[in-house]
Write a protein that holds these residues in place. Structure first.
Motif, PDB file in Angstrom:
ATOM      1  N   ALA A 156      51.237  32.845  23.464  1.00  0.00           N
ATOM      2  CA  ALA A 156      50.961  34.145  24.053  1.00  0.00           C
ATOM      3  C   ALA A 156      51.229  33.788  25.479  1.00  0.00           C
ATOM      4  N   LEU A 157      51.015  32.947  26.087  1.00  0.00           N
ATOM      5  CA  LEU A 157      51.460  32.771  27.448  1.00  0.00           C
ATOM      6  C   LEU A 157      53.056  32.703  27.666  1.00  0.00           C
ATOM      7  N   GLY A 158      53.661  32.557  26.522  1.00  0.00           N
ATOM      8  CA  GLY A 158      55.210  32.683  26.558  1.00  0.00           C
ATOM      9  C   GLY A 158      55.733  34.205  26.548  1.00  0.00           C
ATOM     10  N   VAL A 159      54.982  34.985  25.940  1.00  0.00           N
ATOM     11  CA  VAL A 159      55.200  36.227  25.554  1.00  0.00           C
ATOM     12  C   VAL A 159      54.920  36.936  26.855  1.00  0.00           C
ATOM     13  N   LEU A 160      53.801  36.672  27.546  1.00  0.00           N
ATOM     14  CA  LEU A 160      53.281  37.063  28.844  1.00  0.00           C
ATOM     15  C   LEU A 160      54.624  36.948  29.821  1.00  0.00           C
ATOM     16  N   ARG A 161      54.802  35.667  29.914  1.00  0.00           N
ATOM     17  CA  ARG A 161      55.763  35.334  30.956  1.00  0.00           C
ATOM     18  C   ARG A 161      57.099  36.148  30.778  1.00  0.00           C
ATOM     19  N   GLU A 175      40.793  41.295   9.061  1.00  0.00           N
ATOM     20  CA  GLU A 175      40.445  42.576   9.281  1.00  0.00           C
ATOM     21  C   GLU A 175      40.578  42.615  10.635  1.00  0.00           C
ATOM     22  N   GLY A 176      41.200  43.828  11.442  1.00  0.00           N
ATOM     23  CA  GLY A 176      41.280  44.058  12.798  1.00  0.00           C
ATOM     24  C   GLY A 176      41.931  42.972  13.390  1.00  0.00           C
ATOM     25  N   PHE A 177      42.868  42.312  12.782  1.00  0.00           N
ATOM     26  CA  PHE A 177      43.536  41.173  13.541  1.00  0.00           C
ATOM     27  C   PHE A 177      44.484  41.614  14.962  1.00  0.00           C
ATOM     28  N   ALA A 178      45.021  42.728  14.616  1.00  0.00           N
ATOM     29  CA  ALA A 178      45.990  43.195  15.585  1.00  0.00           C
ATOM     30  C   ALA A 178      45.236  43.727  16.997  1.00  0.00           C
ATOM     31  N   ALA A 179      44.047  44.156  17.034  1.00  0.00           N
ATOM     32  CA  ALA A 179      43.441  44.470  18.273  1.00  0.00           C
ATOM     33  C   ALA A 179      42.767  43.270  18.714  1.00  0.00           C
ATOM     34  N   GLN A 180      42.409  42.234  17.621  1.00  0.00           N
ATOM     35  CA  GLN A 180      41.931  40.869  18.226  1.00  0.00           C
ATOM     36  C   GLN A 180      43.094  40.155  18.946  1.00  0.00           C
ATOM     37  N   LEU A 181      44.045  40.272  18.410  1.00  0.00           N
ATOM     38  CA  LEU A 181      45.261  39.666  19.015  1.00  0.00           C
ATOM     39  C   LEU A 181      45.562  40.185  20.322  1.00  0.00           C
ATOM     40  N   GLN A 182      45.724  41.163  20.538  1.00  0.00           N
ATOM     41  CA  GLN A 182      45.879  42.176  21.747  1.00  0.00           C
ATOM     42  C   GLN A 182      45.029  41.916  22.912  1.00  0.00           C
ATOM     43  N   ASP A 183      43.655  41.518  22.315  1.00  0.00           N
ATOM     44  CA  ASP A 183      42.732  41.091  23.157  1.00  0.00           C
ATOM     45  C   ASP A 183      43.006  39.689  23.815  1.00  0.00           C
ATOM     46  N   ILE A 202      45.762  38.024  23.693  1.00  0.00           N
ATOM     47  CA  ILE A 202      46.696  37.987  24.832  1.00  0.00           C
ATOM     48  C   ILE A 202      46.292  38.281  26.201  1.00  0.00           C
ATOM     49  N   LEU A 203      45.659  39.572  26.402  1.00  0.00           N
ATOM     50  CA  LEU A 203      45.084  40.189  27.577  1.00  0.00           C
ATOM     51  C   LEU A 203      44.357  39.054  28.127  1.00  0.00           C
ATOM     52  N   GLU A 204      43.599  38.354  27.431  1.00  0.00           N
ATOM     53  CA  GLU A 204      42.443  37.336  28.078  1.00  0.00           C
ATOM     54  C   GLU A 204      43.470  36.199  28.685  1.00  0.00           C
ATOM     55  N   ARG A 205      44.610  35.798  28.094  1.00  0.00           N
ATOM     56  CA  ARG A 205      45.622  34.832  28.564  1.00  0.00           C
ATOM     57  C   ARG A 205      46.029  35.508  29.866  1.00  0.00           C
ATOM     58  N   LEU A 206      46.245  36.670  29.898  1.00  0.00           N
ATOM     59  CA  LEU A 206      47.055  37.181  30.926  1.00  0.00           C
ATOM     60  C   LEU A 206      45.864  37.287  32.267  1.00  0.00           C
ATOM     61  N   LYS A 207      44.711  37.408  31.752  1.00  0.00           N
ATOM     62  CA  LYS A 207      43.596  37.494  32.921  1.00  0.00           C
ATOM     63  C   LYS A 207      43.464  35.887  33.442  1.00  0.00           C
ATOM     64  N   ASN A 208      43.595  35.016  32.691  1.00  0.00           N
ATOM     65  CA  ASN A 208      43.541  33.720  33.262  1.00  0.00           C
ATOM     66  C   ASN A 208      44.844  33.397  34.064  1.00  0.00           C
ATOM     67  N   LEU A 209      45.809  33.721  33.455  1.00  0.00           N
ATOM     68  CA  LEU A 209      47.003  33.491  34.254  1.00  0.00           C
ATOM     69  C   LEU A 209      47.054  34.202  35.533  1.00  0.00           C
ATOM     70  N   LEU A 210      46.472  35.507  35.738  1.00  0.00           N
ATOM     71  CA  LEU A 210      46.641  35.947  36.943  1.00  0.00           C
ATOM     72  C   LEU A 210      45.572  35.552  38.027  1.00  0.00           C
ATOM     73  N   ARG A 211      44.415  34.892  37.497  1.00  0.00           N
ATOM     74  CA  ARG A 211      43.485  34.421  38.242  1.00  0.00           C
ATOM     75  C   ARG A 211      43.900  33.186  38.761  1.00  0.00           C
TER      76      ARG A 211
END
Length: 703
Positions: free
Chosen positions: A497-502, A532-540, A542-551
């Motif tokens: 996930a961090l690789g995708v974000l970077r 069930e709902g894995f796509a939304a769960q995955l997006q969340d 990845i965004l949580e990793r982004l939040k940590n990365l930005l902090r």
């Protein structure tokens, strides 16, 4: 031993067989810290007492300054029992009190010295006694025993006829307080004052005069540098000095050799650096193979010229210092030659078969029992990389070709021997097969970034293949419900996930995360991704990793929350949105608008139905009419700025609404009794909220 008030340096040493090198620094630090903490807890050392940790291949030790032979006595007050229970009607001690006193070794006459105090709602008897401080000789063995038990050792062993267990057999135990031996027993060994030095360069047992003499005595008589950090620093100084003599470098940066330096420092006690050499003909083999062979197998430090090209020389860190090192140098040269020959053999043999011809061999290689084989994965990567390259207006054919060949080196002899070279060898073999440079480079780069600070794949083709690789893993494992939990992440999904974000942010790439997830999911067989709902769960996720990365990068938490609250699809636009929110927050109008926005959000949450567009004809108060007209006026400007990705200008344009918003809330009753009026005012607020929250959720900025 000397008198109880004696304060001196304490030495504790365990002399062992060779300890695990990769664990040695941590073992030494933990051993020393636990003993120092134990002494402080017993009142034998002050809270700011200094201790020094030692860790060499055959010893763990610590010296602690200012340790007392006995701790300071303390007054301890203890509640005995309520007066109503302790004394009868005449004030004489009851049998219950006498029994309690007998258990504590108190005479009957001690009753007169008991204090009477209110405890809660009842009066109670209290006894105060002077408790002598702990004696070092009485508690040291237990402190060391507890320190040994606390060491991070996954597996222990037993030796000899005793019951002691440790990571390696222990041969000597040293307890010295100043010049005195502290009697004690740990791991079936009695304490003494002797130690041993270097296996070959030292005489036998070495008697230590004092605890303070430990380090200088080992250096002078034992030929051992006992401190890990100092030994490591000494090795690095020697390596750099010898590399400079050779007109060479150890690598592009310290990170290139830092791990090997740590390991070597844990393998030697008396480091000496010598220069070795191998036949220049081996330089025809990819240098990554030779480097890995020397570093991983032989613990040698390869040498490079200024351009980063490998030389046919290397540095050896020997555990011996001798007048004539020729035997050491020639012996190491003889040892490394077969290793380099193996690498050359693997390289030549692998080149006899094209990467494409190896693809069928991926069919029996299981990627995951629910997600199929590596060959099935390659087929998914090929389609996904092509789709991503098309969105980037890149070379679709090259991206698909690189993805098709990206995993073929997994079934080569070289990668079978050195898994760390996957991707790297794929690039070399692709070039040998006549594949284009872009394809070959993408094969190597598709694993990037592999760790924090690693380089990103360069170019749209490499980025497309790298994203495909990471997204396939993320979607696949989330789709079958195998998510990271706590510290456990067996499939390295956080790293993916961090690789995708970077890649999306730093390249940057104009791709939408939900569409990337959707495209990756389309490559799997129907019904396979059943969570069930894995796509939304995955997006969340990845965004949580982004939040940590930005902090971690130092961004303000409220600003991050405001931007990510809208779940941005375009990750590449997040930095610009953060900068815009930071600029908006500095405006004098920001706090009032953020508070108003928060109020609006709360009002709209309570609305029974979703309001539509506000109707000018239904507006009654001057304040709501003024707000409506200002919205109509500023909306095209804000929308234009947002469309042009001028987020700072968009938010700054909203600042002009403050006066109208303030007046609206002062003069207008939103939840009017008349339904049409109420619904229209809610629609007006919804329109305002929609305009204000295109870049970020401004309400998150309100305290």
């Amino acid at each position: 031993m000397t008198n109880a008030t004696h304060v001196a340096t304490l030495l504790v040493e365990l002399l062992t067989e060779e300890l695990p090198p990769k664990a040695l620094p941590r073992l030494g630090e933990t051993f020393a810290a636990k003993i120092a903490d134990g002494l402080k807890a017993k009142g034998l050392a002050a809270a700011d007492t200094v201790f020094r940790a030692y860790a060499s291949p055959r010893r763990l030790a610590v010296t602690v300054t200012g340790v007392a032979a006995q701790g300071t006595a303390k007054e301890v007050t203890e509640k005995l029992m309520p007066v109503s229970v302790a004394l009868d009607a005449e004030g004489r001690p009851t049998p219950a009190l006498l029994k309690k006193m007998e258990a504590k070794g108190l005479s009957a006459g001690a009753v007169a010295g008991f204090a009477r105090r209110i405890d809660g709602k009842a009066e109670a008897l209290f006894h105060t006694a002077v408790v002598p401080g702990a004696k070092l000789a009485d508690v040291l063995s237990a402190i060391v025993h507890d320190a040994v038990k606390a060491l991070p050792i996954p597996k222990v062993m037993r030796w000899g006829d005793g019951d002691a267990t440790f990571v390696r057999p222990v041969h000597k135990l040293t307890f010295l307080h100043g010049a005195d031996v502290v009697p004690g027993r740990v791991l079936d060994l009695d304490s003494g004052r002797t130690t041993r030095g270097h296996r070959f360069m030292s005489r036998g047992d070495i008697e230590l005069a004092t605890a303070d003499a430990y380090e200088p005595t080992l250096l002078a008589e034992g030929k051992v540098i006992p401190c890990f950090a100092e030994r490591r620093a000494d090795i690095e100084r020697q390596l750099l000095a010898e590399a400079a003599k050779q007109g060479a470098r150890l690598g592009a940066s310290k990170e290139d050799y830092a791990d090997l330096l740590d390991e070597v420092a844990a393998l030697v006690e008396h480091p000496t650096v010598y220069v070795g050499e191998f036949d220049a003909e081996f330089l025809a083999v990819p240098q990554e193979c030779l480097i890995l062979t020397m570093r991983a197998n032989q613990k040698y430090f390869p040498l490079f010229d200024e351009a980063g090209t490998l030389l046919n020389r290397f540095l050896i860190v020997s555990n011996m210092r001798v007048a004539d090192p020729s035997n050491i140098v020639s012996g190491n040269a003889r040892v490394v030659r077969p290793r380099l020959s193996d690498a050359r053999f693997f390289f030549e043999q692998d080149k006899k078969h094209r990467l494409e011809a190896r693809l069928p061999r991926l069919a029996p290689v299981v990627y995951h029992n629910k997600l199929g084989s590596q060959l099935e994965r390659v087929e998914r990567l090929e389609a996904l990389a092509g789709a991503i390259a098309a969105q980037l207006h890149g070379d679709v054919a090259a991206a698909k070709r690189a993805a098709r060949l990206a995993k073929a080196d997994l079934v080569t002899d070289m990668v079978g021997e050195f898994p760390e070279l996957q991707g790297i060898m794929g690039r070399y073999y692709a070039l040998a097969d006549g594949e284009g440079q872009v394809v070959a480079d993408a094969i190597q780069a598709h694993y990037q970034p592999r760790f924090a600070g690693d380089a990103l794949p360069a170019g749209n083709v490499a980025a497309a293949v790298a994203l495909a690789d990471k997204l396939d893993s993320l979607v696949g494992f989330f789709g079958i419900g195998l998510l990271p939990t706590g510290d456990k992440d067996p499939f390295a999904l956080r790293r993916a996930a961090l690789g995708v974000l970077r890649i999306l942010i730093e390249t940057p790439l104009p791709l939408e995360l939900p569409k990337l997830i959707e495209a990756a999911a389309a490559g799997f067989k129907p019904g396979l991704l059943g969570a069930e709902g894995f796509a939304a769960q995955l997006q969340d996720f990845i965004l949580e990793r982004l939040k940590n990365l930005l902090r971690e990068s130092g961004r303000d938490g409220a600003v991050i929350d405001a931007v990510l609250a809208l779940k941005p699809a375009r990750i590449d636009l997040v930095p610009a949105k953060l900068a815009a929110v930071e600029a908006f927050r500095a405006l004098p109008e920001a706090e009032a608008l953020a508070a108003a926005n928060k109020r609006i959000v709360n009002i709209l949450k309570k609305a029974a139905a979703t309001p539509g567009e506000p109707d000018l004809a239904l507006l009654q108060e001057e304040a709501e009419k003024a707000l409506f007209h200002q919205l109509i006026e500023v909306a095209p400007l804000v929308d234009s700025h947002v469309a042009n990705e001028d987020y700072t200008d968009a938010l700054c344009a909203l600042a002009g609404l403050r006066a109208a918003v303030d007046r609206f809330f002062e003069d207008v009753m939103v939840m009017a009794e008349e339904p049409l009026t109420r619904h229209n005012r809610l629609a007006l607020l919804a329109r305002l909220a929609g305009l204000m929250n295109q870049v970020a959720d401004i309400s998150r900025l309100s305290a």
